[in-house]
Design a protein around this motif. Structure first.
Motif, PDB file in Angstrom:
ATOM      1  N   SER A  39      41.865  59.060 128.159  1.00  0.00           N
ATOM      2  CA  SER A  39      42.444  59.670 126.954  1.00  0.00           C
ATOM      3  C   SER A  39      43.615  58.847 126.422  1.00  0.00           C
ATOM      4  CB  SER A  39      42.923  61.096 127.264  1.00  0.00           C
ATOM      5  OG  SER A  39      41.834  61.934 127.522  1.00  0.00           O
ATOM      6  N   ALA A  91      42.184  55.667 124.928  1.00  0.00           N
ATOM      7  CA  ALA A  91      41.424  55.945 123.701  1.00  0.00           C
ATOM      8  C   ALA A  91      42.358  56.275 122.547  1.00  0.00           C
ATOM      9  CB  ALA A  91      40.450  57.087 123.936  1.00  0.00           C
ATOM     10  N   THR A 111      41.930  55.183 118.507  1.00  0.00           N
ATOM     11  CA  THR A 111      41.257  56.095 117.582  1.00  0.00           C
ATOM     12  C   THR A 111      42.221  57.161 117.059  1.00  0.00           C
ATOM     13  OG1 THR A 111      40.527  57.378 119.477  1.00  0.00           O
ATOM     14  CG2 THR A 111      38.912  55.895 118.514  1.00  0.00           C
ATOM     15  N   VAL A 112      41.863  57.694 115.913  1.00  0.00           N
ATOM     16  CA  VAL A 112      42.678  58.761 115.313  1.00  0.00           C
ATOM     17  C   VAL A 112      42.109  60.107 115.749  1.00  0.00           C
ATOM     18  CG1 VAL A 112      43.493  59.759 113.135  1.00  0.00           C
ATOM     19  CG2 VAL A 112      43.071  57.295 113.309  1.00  0.00           C
ATOM     20  N   PRO A 113      42.928  60.981 116.350  1.00  0.00           N
ATOM     21  CA  PRO A 113      42.414  62.272 116.782  1.00  0.00           C
ATOM     22  C   PRO A 113      42.062  63.190 115.621  1.00  0.00           C
ATOM     23  CG  PRO A 113      44.773  62.165 117.126  1.00  0.00           C
ATOM     24  CD  PRO A 113      44.346  60.808 116.656  1.00  0.00           C
ATOM     25  N   VAL A 114      41.175  64.140 115.896  1.00  0.00           N
ATOM     26  CA  VAL A 114      40.814  65.137 114.898  1.00  0.00           C
ATOM     27  C   VAL A 114      41.993  66.093 114.749  1.00  0.00           C
ATOM     28  CG1 VAL A 114      39.238  67.023 114.396  1.00  0.00           C
ATOM     29  CG2 VAL A 114      38.388  64.985 115.538  1.00  0.00           C
ATOM     30  N   PRO A 128      33.400  69.785 118.573  1.00  0.00           N
ATOM     31  CA  PRO A 128      33.666  68.383 118.913  1.00  0.00           C
ATOM     32  C   PRO A 128      32.405  67.653 119.356  1.00  0.00           C
ATOM     33  CG  PRO A 128      35.073  69.882 120.158  1.00  0.00           C
ATOM     34  CD  PRO A 128      34.032  70.706 119.515  1.00  0.00           C
ATOM     35  N   HIS A 179      34.893  61.951 120.329  1.00  0.00           N
ATOM     36  CA  HIS A 179      36.017  62.508 119.570  1.00  0.00           C
ATOM     37  C   HIS A 179      37.279  62.608 120.436  1.00  0.00           C
ATOM     38  CE1 HIS A 179      33.775  64.710 116.077  1.00  0.00           C
ATOM     39  NE2 HIS A 179      33.554  63.424 116.122  1.00  0.00           N
ATOM     40  N   GLN A 180      38.412  62.558 119.754  1.00  0.00           N
ATOM     41  CA  GLN A 180      39.702  62.816 120.394  1.00  0.00           C
ATOM     42  C   GLN A 180      40.226  64.122 119.811  1.00  0.00           C
ATOM     43  OE1 GLN A 180      41.424  60.437 122.542  1.00  0.00           O
ATOM     44  NE2 GLN A 180      39.328  59.699 122.592  1.00  0.00           N
ATOM     45  N   ILE A 181      40.648  65.043 120.660  1.00  0.00           N
ATOM     46  CA  ILE A 181      41.198  66.290 120.127  1.00  0.00           C
ATOM     47  C   ILE A 181      42.650  66.473 120.579  1.00  0.00           C
ATOM     48  CG2 ILE A 181      39.086  67.563 119.630  1.00  0.00           C
ATOM     49  CD1 ILE A 181      39.193  68.810 122.340  1.00  0.00           C
ATOM     50  N   ASP A 215      40.519  62.945 125.248  1.00  0.00           N
ATOM     51  CA  ASP A 215      39.175  62.407 125.074  1.00  0.00           C
ATOM     52  C   ASP A 215      38.169  63.518 125.404  1.00  0.00           C
ATOM     53  OD1 ASP A 215      37.011  60.464 124.973  1.00  0.00           O
ATOM     54  OD2 ASP A 215      37.010  60.589 127.158  1.00  0.00           O
ATOM     55  N   TYR A 216      37.365  63.900 124.412  1.00  0.00           N
ATOM     56  CA  TYR A 216      36.456  65.039 124.574  1.00  0.00           C
ATOM     57  C   TYR A 216      35.463  64.821 125.720  1.00  0.00           C
ATOM     58  CZ  TYR A 216      32.711  68.343 123.564  1.00  0.00           C
ATOM     59  OH  TYR A 216      31.757  69.309 123.678  1.00  0.00           O
TER      60      TYR A 216
END
Lengths: 192, 80
Positions: free
Chosen positions: A98, A101, A105-108, B28, B32-34, B44-45
């Motif tokens: 995490s 990453a 990357t751009v998180p939601v 998700p 995806h990153q949440i 990290d999903y």
């Protein structure tokens, strides 16, 4: 330095330790359970992490205490010292992945405070949980069946036990967890 | 024995169950990153799902062990 800043710094050291471990695992192309680390003083891993990150041994030890407490790392066996024989857990690898990453990357993003339930895991279907233990389970079930057949008991008693066995084998969770083994045994005692 | 288990995922950093999502129906996807609504860190999903599956596996194994123990006791009782 304030308490919050100290906590933030400690979290950053935790990230660094977990990323170091995960990088080593990925460099070897191994699974998390297969690579053991020792962060005892002067050990090879300790020297390597200090060289790579520049973090003091004291800070690494503090971070490792938190990692153990939060189940990011765990001891594989006994007798290897407090900071020896450590393996990364799924949680620890997840945090390392995490952090890495997030750099790329751009998180939601969205409405703050949304509570979300992500995914439901059903114990139905053909999902088989476990891999190397199925053969052992099949052997155990076979032994039970043979013991029932060979028992010094009346036919009625044997039929009663087989009925219980059948109920156990037919249970959805039994089918899910040890599906292939139960199918073989169920066929033997005539469970369709 | 539970036939169905619903697992809520937790932030991998602070263990909160609250995530920042674009809308209520958002689902998700892999890759995806949440964002955690509590600590604000990005999760990290795929890793969250891996942890959830591991926990589900442990729970299922525990239940099967309990059932096997119960079954063994039943067998012992019948052959007394």
């Amino acid at each position: 330095m304030g308490k919050d800043e100290l906590k933030k710094e400690r979290e950053a050291v935790i990230d660094s330790v977990l990323i170091f471990m995960n990088d080593e695992i990925e460099r070897h192309g191994a699974l998390i359970a297969h690579i053991e680390f020792s962060f005892e003083a002067e050990s090879e891993d300790t020297v390597a992490i200090i060289k790579e990150t520049g973090i003091s041994y004291e800070s690494i030890r503090e971070a490792l205490n938190v990692c153990i407490a939060r189940n990011y790392v765990t001891h594989r066996g006994l007798g290897t010292g407090k900071y020896g024989g450590l393996i990364l857990t799924e949680e620890g690898q997840g945090r390392a992945v995490s952090v890495e990453a997030a750099k790329h990357t751009v998180p939601v993003a969205g409405v703050e405070g949304s509570r979300v339930q992500i995914g439901q895991i059903h114990n139905y279907g053909n999902a088989q949980i476990g891999d190397r233990n199925v053969q052992n389970v099949q052997n155990v079930l076979n032994s039970i069946l043979e013991s029932i057949e060979g028992a010094d008991a009346s036919d009625e008693e044997k039929a009663e036990v087989k009925g219980l066995f059948k109920r156990f084998l037919e249970h959805p969770l039994t089918q899910t967890v040890i599906s292939s083994a139960t199918t073989v045994i169920a066929t033997k005692i005539g469970v369709s | 024995m539970e036939n169905q288990v619903i697992l809520k995922i937790h932030c991998i950093f602070c263990f909160s169950k609250d995530f920042v999502l674009p809308d209520k129906n958002y689902s998700p996807q892999s890759g995806h990153q949440i964002l955690c609504a509590h600590c604000g860190r990005s999760n990290d999903y795929d890793s969250l799902m891996r942890v959830a599956k591991k926990n589900a596996k442990e729970r299922a194994e525990e239940q099967v062990t309990q059932e096997l123990n119960r079954f063994t006791k039943e067998l012992s009782r019948l052959f007394k």
